[in-house]
Design an enzyme around this catalytic site. Sequence first.
Site, PDB file in Angstrom:
ATOM      1  N   ASP A 111       0.823  -1.212   0.000  1.00 43.85           N
ATOM      2  CA  ASP A 111       0.000   0.000   0.000  1.00 43.85           C
ATOM      3  C   ASP A 111       0.858   1.264   0.000  1.00 43.85           C
ATOM      4  O   ASP A 111       0.530   2.261  -0.653  1.00 43.85           O
ATOM      5  CB  ASP A 111      -0.903   0.030   1.246  1.00 43.85           C
ATOM      6  CG  ASP A 111      -1.988  -1.038   1.157  1.00 43.85           C
ATOM      7  OD1 ASP A 111      -1.993  -1.795   0.157  1.00 43.85           O
ATOM      8  OD2 ASP A 111      -2.806  -1.112   2.099  1.00 43.85           O
ATOM      9  N   GLU A 166       3.690   1.888  -1.348  1.00 48.68           N
ATOM     10  CA  GLU A 166       4.202   2.199  -2.680  1.00 48.68           C
ATOM     11  C   GLU A 166       3.122   2.908  -3.494  1.00 48.68           C
ATOM     12  O   GLU A 166       3.361   3.915  -4.165  1.00 48.68           O
ATOM     13  CB  GLU A 166       4.618   0.890  -3.359  1.00 48.68           C
ATOM     14  CG  GLU A 166       5.379   1.067  -4.635  1.00 48.68           C
ATOM     15  CD  GLU A 166       6.785   1.635  -4.406  1.00 48.68           C
ATOM     16  OE1 GLU A 166       7.430   1.981  -5.389  1.00 48.68           O
ATOM     17  OE2 GLU A 166       7.212   1.739  -3.226  1.00 48.68           O
ATOM     18  N   TYR A 167       1.898   2.366  -3.396  1.00 40.55           N
ATOM     19  CA  TYR A 167       0.759   2.977  -4.095  1.00 40.55           C
ATOM     20  C   TYR A 167       0.569   4.412  -3.596  1.00 40.55           C
ATOM     21  O   TYR A 167       0.439   5.356  -4.377  1.00 40.55           O
ATOM     22  CB  TYR A 167      -0.507   2.144  -3.859  1.00 40.55           C
ATOM     23  CG  TYR A 167      -1.734   2.675  -4.575  1.00 40.55           C
ATOM     24  CD1 TYR A 167      -2.122   2.153  -5.802  1.00 40.55           C
ATOM     25  CD2 TYR A 167      -2.478   3.729  -4.032  1.00 40.55           C
ATOM     26  CE1 TYR A 167      -3.229   2.651  -6.480  1.00 40.55           C
ATOM     27  CE2 TYR A 167      -3.579   4.242  -4.697  1.00 40.55           C
ATOM     28  CZ  TYR A 167      -3.958   3.707  -5.916  1.00 40.55           C
ATOM     29  OH  TYR A 167      -5.043   4.208  -6.584  1.00 40.55           O
ATOM     30  N   SER A 174     -36.278  -8.592 -14.057  1.00 39.79           N
ATOM     31  CA  SER A 174     -35.967  -9.402 -12.874  1.00 39.79           C
ATOM     32  C   SER A 174     -35.855 -10.856 -13.320  1.00 39.79           C
ATOM     33  O   SER A 174     -35.979 -11.150 -14.507  1.00 39.79           O
ATOM     34  CB  SER A 174     -37.037  -9.225 -11.809  1.00 39.79           C
ATOM     35  OG  SER A 174     -38.285  -9.481 -12.374  1.00 39.79           O
ATOM     36  N   LYS A 216     -25.518 -15.300  -7.238  1.00 38.52           N
ATOM     37  CA  LYS A 216     -26.482 -14.198  -7.226  1.00 38.52           C
ATOM     38  C   LYS A 216     -26.013 -13.232  -6.139  1.00 38.52           C
ATOM     39  O   LYS A 216     -26.195 -13.483  -4.946  1.00 38.52           O
ATOM     40  CB  LYS A 216     -27.893 -14.699  -6.949  1.00 38.52           C
ATOM     41  CG  LYS A 216     -28.935 -13.607  -7.115  1.00 38.52           C
ATOM     42  CD  LYS A 216     -30.343 -14.160  -7.111  1.00 38.52           C
ATOM     43  CE  LYS A 216     -31.341 -13.103  -7.555  1.00 38.52           C
ATOM     44  NZ  LYS A 216     -31.336 -11.906  -6.707  1.00 38.52           N
ATOM     45  N   GLU A 267     -23.708  -5.660 -10.127  1.00 47.67           N
ATOM     46  CA  GLU A 267     -24.210  -5.469  -8.770  1.00 47.67           C
ATOM     47  C   GLU A 267     -23.156  -4.721  -7.941  1.00 47.67           C
ATOM     48  O   GLU A 267     -21.970  -5.058  -7.985  1.00 47.67           O
ATOM     49  CB  GLU A 267     -24.457  -6.861  -8.175  1.00 47.67           C
ATOM     50  CG  GLU A 267     -25.417  -6.887  -7.039  1.00 47.67           C
ATOM     51  CD  GLU A 267     -26.881  -7.066  -7.445  1.00 47.67           C
ATOM     52  OE1 GLU A 267     -27.212  -7.001  -8.658  1.00 47.67           O
ATOM     53  OE2 GLU A 267     -27.692  -7.245  -6.529  1.00 47.67           O
ATOM     54  N   LYS A 270     -28.007 -18.997 -16.728  1.00 48.75           N
ATOM     55  CA  LYS A 270     -28.423 -18.350 -17.983  1.00 48.75           C
ATOM     56  C   LYS A 270     -28.075 -19.268 -19.142  1.00 48.75           C
ATOM     57  O   LYS A 270     -26.945 -19.789 -19.190  1.00 48.75           O
ATOM     58  CB  LYS A 270     -27.671 -17.027 -18.176  1.00 48.75           C
ATOM     59  CG  LYS A 270     -27.928 -16.027 -17.060  1.00 48.75           C
ATOM     60  CD  LYS A 270     -26.872 -14.936 -17.023  1.00 48.75           C
ATOM     61  CE  LYS A 270     -27.016 -14.150 -15.720  1.00 48.75           C
ATOM     62  NZ  LYS A 270     -25.922 -13.232 -15.468  1.00 48.75           N
ATOM     63  N   CYS A 299     -35.311 -23.662  39.638  1.00 45.83           N
ATOM     64  CA  CYS A 299     -36.187 -23.129  40.672  1.00 45.83           C
ATOM     65  C   CYS A 299     -36.482 -24.256  41.636  1.00 45.83           C
ATOM     66  O   CYS A 299     -36.801 -25.376  41.231  1.00 45.83           O
ATOM     67  CB  CYS A 299     -37.469 -22.617  40.021  1.00 45.83           C
ATOM     68  SG  CYS A 299     -38.818 -22.393  41.189  1.00 45.83           S
TER      69      CYS A 299
HETATM   70  S1  IVH Z   1     -28.801 -11.530 -14.453  1.00 41.78           S
HETATM   71  C1  IVH Z   1     -32.830 -10.353 -16.779  1.00 41.78           C
HETATM   72  N1  IVH Z   1     -26.992 -12.284 -12.777  1.00 41.78           N
HETATM   73  O1  IVH Z   1     -30.800 -10.259  -9.332  1.00 41.78           O
HETATM   74  C2  IVH Z   1     -32.170 -10.117 -15.500  1.00 41.78           C
HETATM   75  N2  IVH Z   1     -28.716 -10.883 -11.988  1.00 41.78           N
HETATM   76  O2  IVH Z   1     -33.805 -10.853  -9.972  1.00 41.78           O
HETATM   77  C3  IVH Z   1     -30.731 -10.378 -15.646  1.00 41.78           C
HETATM   78  N3  IVH Z   1     -28.483 -10.302  -9.619  1.00 41.78           N
HETATM   79  O3  IVH Z   1     -31.825  -7.152  -9.639  1.00 41.78           O
HETATM   80  C4  IVH Z   1     -30.082 -10.395 -14.354  1.00 41.78           C
HETATM   81  N4  IVH Z   1     -26.627 -11.409  -9.256  1.00 41.78           N
HETATM   82  O4  IVH Z   1     -29.347  -7.247  -9.932  1.00 41.78           O
HETATM   83  C5  IVH Z   1     -28.113 -11.571 -12.943  1.00 41.78           C
HETATM   84  N5  IVH Z   1     -25.279 -13.012 -11.424  1.00 41.78           N
HETATM   85  C6  IVH Z   1     -26.389 -12.311 -11.594  1.00 41.78           C
HETATM   86  C7  IVH Z   1     -26.970 -11.587 -10.553  1.00 41.78           C
HETATM   87  C8  IVH Z   1     -28.151 -10.887 -10.781  1.00 41.78           C
HETATM   88  C9  IVH Z   1     -27.546 -10.637  -8.725  1.00 41.78           C
HETATM   89  C10 IVH Z   1     -29.661  -9.467  -9.330  1.00 41.78           C
HETATM   90  C11 IVH Z   1     -29.927  -8.427 -10.346  1.00 41.78           C
HETATM   91  C12 IVH Z   1     -31.417  -8.261 -10.381  1.00 41.78           C
HETATM   92  C13 IVH Z   1     -31.909  -9.470  -9.687  1.00 41.78           C
HETATM   93  C14 IVH Z   1     -32.772 -10.238 -10.641  1.00 41.78           C
END
Ligand code: IVH
Length: 684
Positions: free
Chosen positions: A43, A45-46, A92, A128, A186, A304, A440
């Site tokens: 740190d 050095e930074y 979502s 997630k 995120e 996904k 008791c």
């Molecule tokens: S993909 C179409 N990947 O979860 C939505 N979302 O319910 C694509 N989240 O508010 C989202 N980690 O912010 C994706 N690895 C992840 C994630 C993630 C957290 C959150 C995202 C969103 C919620 C979706």
Amino acid sequence: MQNLSLFEDENPQSPLQRARFLVDQLNQWAHAYYVMDSPLVPDSEYDKLYRELTDLEEKYPDLQLPDSPSKRVGGAPLSHFEQVAHRVPMLSLGNAFEPEDVHAFEKRIRDLGDLQADKPIEFAVDPKFDGLAISIHYERGVMVRAITRGDGMTGEEVTANVKTIRNLPLILSSPNPPEFLEVRGEILMYREDFVRMNQRQADAGLKIFANPRNASAGTIRQLDPRIAASRPLRFFCYGAVIDRDQQKKLKTQSALMAWLAQLGLPVSSLSQTAVSASGLLDYYQRIGEQRKNLPFEIDGVVYKVNAFDLQDQLGYVARAPRFAIAHKFPPDEVLTRLINIEVQVGRTGSITPVAKLEPVKVGGVTVSSATLHNLDEIQRKDLRVGDQVLVRRAGDVIPEVLPFEGNVRPEISLPFYMPTACPVCGSALMKEEDGAVLRCTGGFSCRAQLTQSIIHFASRKAMDIEGLGDKIVETLVDKGLISNPADLYKLQFDELVQLERMGEKSVNNLLESIQKSKNATFARFIYGMGIRQVGEATARDLAQHFKTLDALIGATESALLEVNDVGPVVAQSILEFFADTRNLDVLNGLMAAGVVWETEAPVAALDENHPFYGKSFVLTGTLEKLSRDEASALIVAKGGKVIGSVSKKTDFLLAGSAAGSKLQKAEDLGVKILSELEFETLLG
Ligand code: IVH
């Protein structure tokens, strides 16, 4: 290195070139530190180079480069955030909780997508992240805008705050960055950083956050970028909005993630690929096992479909894609607040501190109280009223309260102490020889012990008195209608019908089930006595081994140890129970009330020549040495019967002092009247 022709300078000694060098060096080190998690320099050095850069920028204000780390300290506070519409809505995700949900997800994709029958489906998988979703815009490689998710259609522009996030590049590392790139991911805080930050907040008398997620959201949604700069926010990327051409080029989500990482964006090393539902479930399990040790909080994993063309075929439902799903972990540890520590008195007098909690959902169940076991446990965990605590429920087990390392305690908090007397009856408390448990000493004179004992006695596995619920027992005890289990058999219609919510019908039903319960089994009866350490199974073993109550009462330690599963601790507990004359009184009372069981073996042991054998007794007045119950038990033990009223068939009236109408009637009918002394003499 970035293509910044604007700042090109031929002179190698120029301040601009030095600034360029310093910015690049510092950014490289910061990337190694924040994104790769592998620092290149100490740190100090930074800090040295950083100071040189800021000195230079101070001297030549025009020279501040757009990606200078000094830009991350945050500018002047804003008056408000602009509302900005998302170019592409932020959707979502659907949720999966069980493995079946994951299989159904895979099947749906197979049904809807244009797939070869036996070709396994590939997925991109990530944790997630449990933080705050953000969209970040880069124009020609330069960060220009950051927008919160908001309602998914419109969010707030929080660029100044987001620019302070250390692991997020202000400029993408590419010689020819895309014209425009919208990155999504995120914002979160590492648990360790969160704890330190909360401590600093507390020291400064500022707001304390409940958890890292609230802290991240609170930081991004406040208007002073300098405050954001002082808080340890981080970012993880999980995708980007890309056009068809880019999709064609990259082909898969995993290739997109690799490209984003190349651009210097933070991609978690936990973002991987998996094949088929079985591969997804493996990933879920693996991440679940690592979860506790991860530096940040996650609440599940996200699956996904990897191929963009298959994603397109699947499309969207409502506000979520069909090609992705979140597989949630059961929340096994949830943060809440300890509102109070109450002390409960159990059936055996055990004094147990119980945590009263701000209600939270843990694993689908709302928890508002949880046992803290004993004082040692509270001291070991250093819990105090007002603390933030974690509640954990593993499977179906009872919730456990754990200290939260990030807890920040107000100055006035006091350690918990156990009471010195029973909080219900005021009797002295006794510490058991073997350690932690405090009891008791009030026995049945303690309302709490009495109530719990009777509830236990009447319970399904014991005497099974249907309709005698906990509330009724509490009322009966409170009104003084019962002071031991034997009193249940003396309850009268008239007294019960006066109680609240007790109609004639329910009173009759209750009286009937009380009567019915007299025909017990010896095992149920032993269990119902509530001897410490004697559960249902031990009760059964004891019943089988000893066959009669007298044999059990008279059993020595060595006799008890002969019973299956009875060790020294259980034996000791049984000996103590029968050594307590108050317990013997209750047993005698129950016998006198007519509780019987099939192998009523006392008959076999009876002396037919005893003057009490086969005789009926009525008791009246107050006895000197014996309680009425004790006298009744002695009569029953010798084969006699105790009945309620005097008739011609009554053999003896046992009369104590202040005897009333029964004495008169006995005299009238010529029933033999016994004084207590005569009774004792006859008893032998
Ligand atoms: S993909 C179409 N990947 O979860 C939505 N979302 O319910 C694509 N989240 O508010 C989202 N980690 O912010 C994706 N690895 C992840 C994630 C993630 C957290 C959150 C995202 C969103 C919620 C979706």
